[in-house]
Structure formats: structure tokens, C-alpha cells
Design a protein around this motif. Sequence first.
Motif, PDB file in Angstrom:
ATOM      1  N   ASN A 201       0.793  -1.237   0.000  1.00 54.40           N
ATOM      2  CA  ASN A 201       0.000   0.000   0.000  1.00 54.40           C
ATOM      3  C   ASN A 201       0.825   1.287   0.000  1.00 54.40           C
ATOM      4  OD1 ASN A 201       0.618  -0.225   2.778  1.00 54.40           O
ATOM      5  ND2 ASN A 201      -1.281  -1.349   3.102  1.00 54.40           N
ATOM      6  N   CYS A 202       2.114   1.148  -0.363  1.00 52.02           N
ATOM      7  CA  CYS A 202       2.972   2.332  -0.580  1.00 52.02           C
ATOM      8  C   CYS A 202       3.575   2.229  -1.977  1.00 52.02           C
ATOM      9  CB  CYS A 202       4.185   2.339   0.351  1.00 52.02           C
ATOM     10  SG  CYS A 202       3.823   2.398   2.097  1.00 52.02           S
ATOM     11  N   ARG A 203       3.802   3.350  -2.622  1.00 54.60           N
ATOM     12  CA  ARG A 203       4.668   3.328  -3.816  1.00 54.60           C
ATOM     13  C   ARG A 203       6.050   3.800  -3.373  1.00 54.60           C
ATOM     14  NH1 ARG A 203      -0.128   4.843  -6.975  1.00 54.60           N
ATOM     15  NH2 ARG A 203      -0.458   3.098  -8.400  1.00 54.60           N
ATOM     16  N   LEU A 204       7.041   2.966  -3.641  1.00 53.22           N
ATOM     17  CA  LEU A 204       8.418   3.245  -3.243  1.00 53.22           C
ATOM     18  C   LEU A 204       9.314   3.110  -4.463  1.00 53.22           C
ATOM     19  CD1 LEU A 204       8.324   1.066   0.016  1.00 53.22           C
ATOM     20  CD2 LEU A 204       8.492   3.571  -0.065  1.00 53.22           C
ATOM     21  N   TRP A 205      10.001   4.190  -4.804  1.00 52.17           N
ATOM     22  CA  TRP A 205      10.891   4.174  -5.975  1.00 52.17           C
ATOM     23  C   TRP A 205      12.326   4.418  -5.526  1.00 52.17           C
ATOM     24  CZ3 TRP A 205       8.113   8.023  -9.886  1.00 52.17           C
ATOM     25  CH2 TRP A 205       6.845   7.515 -10.191  1.00 52.17           C
ATOM     26  N   ASP A 206      13.258   3.713  -6.191  1.00 51.09           N
ATOM     27  CA  ASP A 206      14.663   3.971  -5.904  1.00 51.09           C
ATOM     28  C   ASP A 206      14.976   5.434  -6.261  1.00 51.09           C
ATOM     29  OD1 ASP A 206      17.500   2.607  -5.437  1.00 51.09           O
ATOM     30  OD2 ASP A 206      17.656   4.049  -7.097  1.00 51.09           O
ATOM     31  N   VAL A 207      15.657   6.134  -5.354  1.00 49.85           N
ATOM     32  CA  VAL A 207      15.899   7.571  -5.551  1.00 49.85           C
ATOM     33  C   VAL A 207      16.722   7.828  -6.814  1.00 49.85           C
ATOM     34  CG1 VAL A 207      17.170   9.533  -4.582  1.00 49.85           C
ATOM     35  CG2 VAL A 207      15.683   8.183  -3.118  1.00 49.85           C
ATOM     36  N   LYS A 208      17.727   6.958  -7.071  1.00 47.55           N
ATOM     37  CA  LYS A 208      18.634   7.234  -8.192  1.00 47.55           C
ATOM     38  C   LYS A 208      18.065   6.763  -9.533  1.00 47.55           C
ATOM     39  CE  LYS A 208      23.000   7.553  -5.775  1.00 47.55           C
ATOM     40  NZ  LYS A 208      23.425   6.547  -4.787  1.00 47.55           N
ATOM     41  N   THR A 209      17.438   5.569  -9.547  1.00 46.67           N
ATOM     42  CA  THR A 209      17.040   4.977 -10.831  1.00 46.67           C
ATOM     43  C   THR A 209      15.535   5.081 -11.088  1.00 46.67           C
ATOM     44  OG1 THR A 209      16.641   2.819  -9.825  1.00 46.67           O
ATOM     45  CG2 THR A 209      18.895   3.269 -10.577  1.00 46.67           C
ATOM     46  N   ASN A 210      14.760   5.461 -10.079  1.00 45.81           N
ATOM     47  CA  ASN A 210      13.282   5.452 -10.134  1.00 45.81           C
ATOM     48  C   ASN A 210      12.694   4.052 -10.307  1.00 45.81           C
ATOM     49  OD1 ASN A 210      12.667   8.076  -9.554  1.00 45.81           O
ATOM     50  ND2 ASN A 210      12.638   8.754 -11.697  1.00 45.81           N
ATOM     51  N   GLU A 211      13.515   3.024 -10.100  1.00 46.80           N
ATOM     52  CA  GLU A 211      12.996   1.662 -10.169  1.00 46.80           C
ATOM     53  C   GLU A 211      11.890   1.491  -9.131  1.00 46.80           C
ATOM     54  OE1 GLU A 211      14.473  -2.991  -9.831  1.00 46.80           O
ATOM     55  OE2 GLU A 211      15.681  -1.421  -8.918  1.00 46.80           O
ATOM     56  N   LYS A 212      10.786   0.830  -9.531  1.00 47.29           N
ATOM     57  CA  LYS A 212       9.651   0.638  -8.635  1.00 47.29           C
ATOM     58  C   LYS A 212       9.895  -0.569  -7.735  1.00 47.29           C
ATOM     59  CE  LYS A 212       6.441   2.794 -11.781  1.00 47.29           C
ATOM     60  NZ  LYS A 212       5.315   2.734 -12.685  1.00 47.29           N
ATOM     61  N   LEU A 213       9.760  -0.355  -6.431  1.00 47.52           N
ATOM     62  CA  LEU A 213       9.996  -1.443  -5.472  1.00 47.52           C
ATOM     63  C   LEU A 213       8.737  -1.637  -4.633  1.00 47.52           C
ATOM     64  CD1 LEU A 213      13.663  -0.497  -4.495  1.00 47.52           C
ATOM     65  CD2 LEU A 213      12.935  -2.464  -5.853  1.00 47.52           C
ATOM     66  N   ASP A 214       7.622  -1.908  -5.311  1.00 48.52           N
ATOM     67  CA  ASP A 214       6.333  -2.016  -4.615  1.00 48.52           C
ATOM     68  C   ASP A 214       5.361  -2.826  -5.471  1.00 48.52           C
ATOM     69  OD1 ASP A 214       5.079  -0.317  -6.601  1.00 48.52           O
ATOM     70  OD2 ASP A 214       6.290   1.276  -5.741  1.00 48.52           O
ATOM     71  N   LYS A 215       4.088  -2.798  -5.070  1.00 52.12           N
ATOM     72  CA  LYS A 215       3.091  -3.654  -5.730  1.00 52.12           C
ATOM     73  C   LYS A 215       2.849  -3.295  -7.187  1.00 52.12           C
ATOM     74  CE  LYS A 215      -1.443  -4.467  -4.811  1.00 52.12           C
ATOM     75  NZ  LYS A 215      -2.615  -4.704  -3.952  1.00 52.12           N
ATOM     76  N   ASP A 216       3.283  -2.130  -7.647  1.00 48.09           N
ATOM     77  CA  ASP A 216       3.159  -1.809  -9.076  1.00 48.09           C
ATOM     78  C   ASP A 216       3.895  -2.844  -9.940  1.00 48.09           C
ATOM     79  OD1 ASP A 216       1.427   0.305  -9.032  1.00 48.09           O
ATOM     80  OD2 ASP A 216       2.952   1.870  -9.286  1.00 48.09           O
ATOM     81  N   ARG A 217       4.921  -3.500  -9.392  1.00 52.03           N
ATOM     82  CA  ARG A 217       5.624  -4.538 -10.170  1.00 52.03           C
ATOM     83  C   ARG A 217       4.668  -5.681 -10.482  1.00 52.03           C
ATOM     84  NH1 ARG A 217      10.703  -3.034 -10.750  1.00 52.03           N
ATOM     85  NH2 ARG A 217      10.936  -4.777 -12.173  1.00 52.03           N
TER      86      ARG A 217
END
Length: 254
Positions: A201-217
Motif C-alpha cells: 500500500n505504498c509506492r516506493l521508488w529507488d531515488v537514483k534509478t526510479n525503479e519501482k519497489l512495490d506492488k506496481d511490479r
Amino acid sequence: MTRRRRIYEGKAKVLFEGPEPGTLVQYFKDDASAFNNQKKGVITGKGVLNNRISEYLMSRLSEIGVPTHFVRRLNMREQLVREVEIIPIELVVRNVAAGSLSQRFGIPEGTPLPRSIIEYYYKSDELHDPMVSEEHITAFGWAAPQDLDDMVALSLRVNDYLSGLFLGIGLKLVDFKLEFGRLWENEEMRIVLADEISPDNCRLWDVKTNEKLDKDRFRQDLGRVEEAYQEVARRLGILPEGGPSDVKGPKTIQ
Ligand code: UDP
């Protein structure tokens, strides 16, 4: 294993009767769903990781004075929580445009918002969680104006604290959803944070690459879904690499 009475089964969790009155056991499943249950799947190990991640975040929030329903983690997939009366409102806090906000207003994903924005959704699977205003919430009696004020104030504190915590481990807190409940203690009612806080229930993106590290994957079939949840836990310092004694706490990224 003792058999407990099942109180409620949701998409990602089951609630059982707790060991003492006024408590519940929250069991985290590996099941995942998206788009109002139209997409379903299993993210192996998600329940174990979300149990740990939510334990960690709820404990930190409690330390800064945010009241929560969390009591303690019981085992790999279960935590003890206080029984609360869930307020049927999902409160979404957004810092960066993504998901339904990007779609609704045509704002490209990743656009920083001029200030944090709070939205309310009425919790109803049949109605597909419609977006509602403060007027709907108070007029229909889902929450009193004072309850809503408390929920907003707590959400903004959660946003400030978690934005900093995640930034410290190289993650951008794009948006997240909170749920609150009413807890009665000696005739007094308090609004407390309930449900869970996790990459579900959070969207978390890597600060440098903007890679998605959450349920959007999972939602967007990006692959490496399990790894994303593990990476969040690893950065928080709660993924035991060499067994349970190897838990050190977050590693700050410069
Ligand atoms: N969210 C959630 N449960 C919901 C809807 C949204 O946890 O039923 C979270 C979601 O993970 C995201 C934020 O709330 O972090 C905002 O979601 P959004 O409104 O963009 O909806 P989505 O694109 O997820 O459908």
C-alpha cells in the motif's frame, strides 16, 4: 497449533480472534490482488516480508507518538493487534504523481506535486472504493469532523516521518494508503492507525534509478516482484541475511 476463530478474511490478510479480549491476530497471506480483484496472484514470501516491514514501520511510528493498533509480532506471518472499529475510509497521501492521480489528471508519472495531497476513498468492494470528499464522509456519518481532523493530522505526520525514513535508505515515498480505527479505553475514544504499512500500500521508488519497489511490479507485470519486497526489507535492515540474529536496522545511504 491452536485453532482460532476467524473474524474476517480480506484479500491479503486474515483476522483471527486474539488471545485476550480486545485483541486480534493479523495473519499476512502471500495473495495479491489489483484492479478491484480483477487481477489475482501469489507473491511468494510477501506475507512474511509485509509482516516484518509493517511491524518495523508501525513500531517506529509508535515511538514518535503516532498511536497504532500494533502490539507485537507473534511469528513469521502473524502479529497481535488491538481490536478497533475500522473507519470505512482509505486515506491516500501523495507526494509525487503516479497511479490513479496521473490517469485522472493527465499528469505524467514521477512529476513532483507542489505539496502533499490527501485524498479519501470510501471502502466498498461493490462500489470499487469511490473517491469521496470530506462532505460525504461527515454527512453520511462515516467519520465525525473531529475524527477526520485527527486522521489528517496523523497522516501528515506519518508522511513526514516515513518520507525521511525511506529517503535515508535511498527510497522515494511516492504515495501510500492508510486506514484508521476507533479504539475505546475507559469510555474514551482514540483514533489509531490500523491495517498495515508495506509495499502493498505504498509506492516506493529507488531515488537514483526510479525503479519501482512495490506492488506496481505486480500490477504492471514488471517482474522481479518478490525481489522488490525483499529489497525494501533489506534496506530497512530487517531481512535476516545470516539468520534471525543478523538483523541490524536501516543502513543509511549517503
Ligand atoms: N492503494 C491501496 N489500496 C487501494 C488503493 C490504493 O493500498 O485500494 C495505495 C496504492 O498502493 C498507492 C496509493 O494507495 O500507494 C495510491 O493508489 P492510486 O489511487 O494511485 O490507485 P492505483 O493506481 O493503485 O489503483
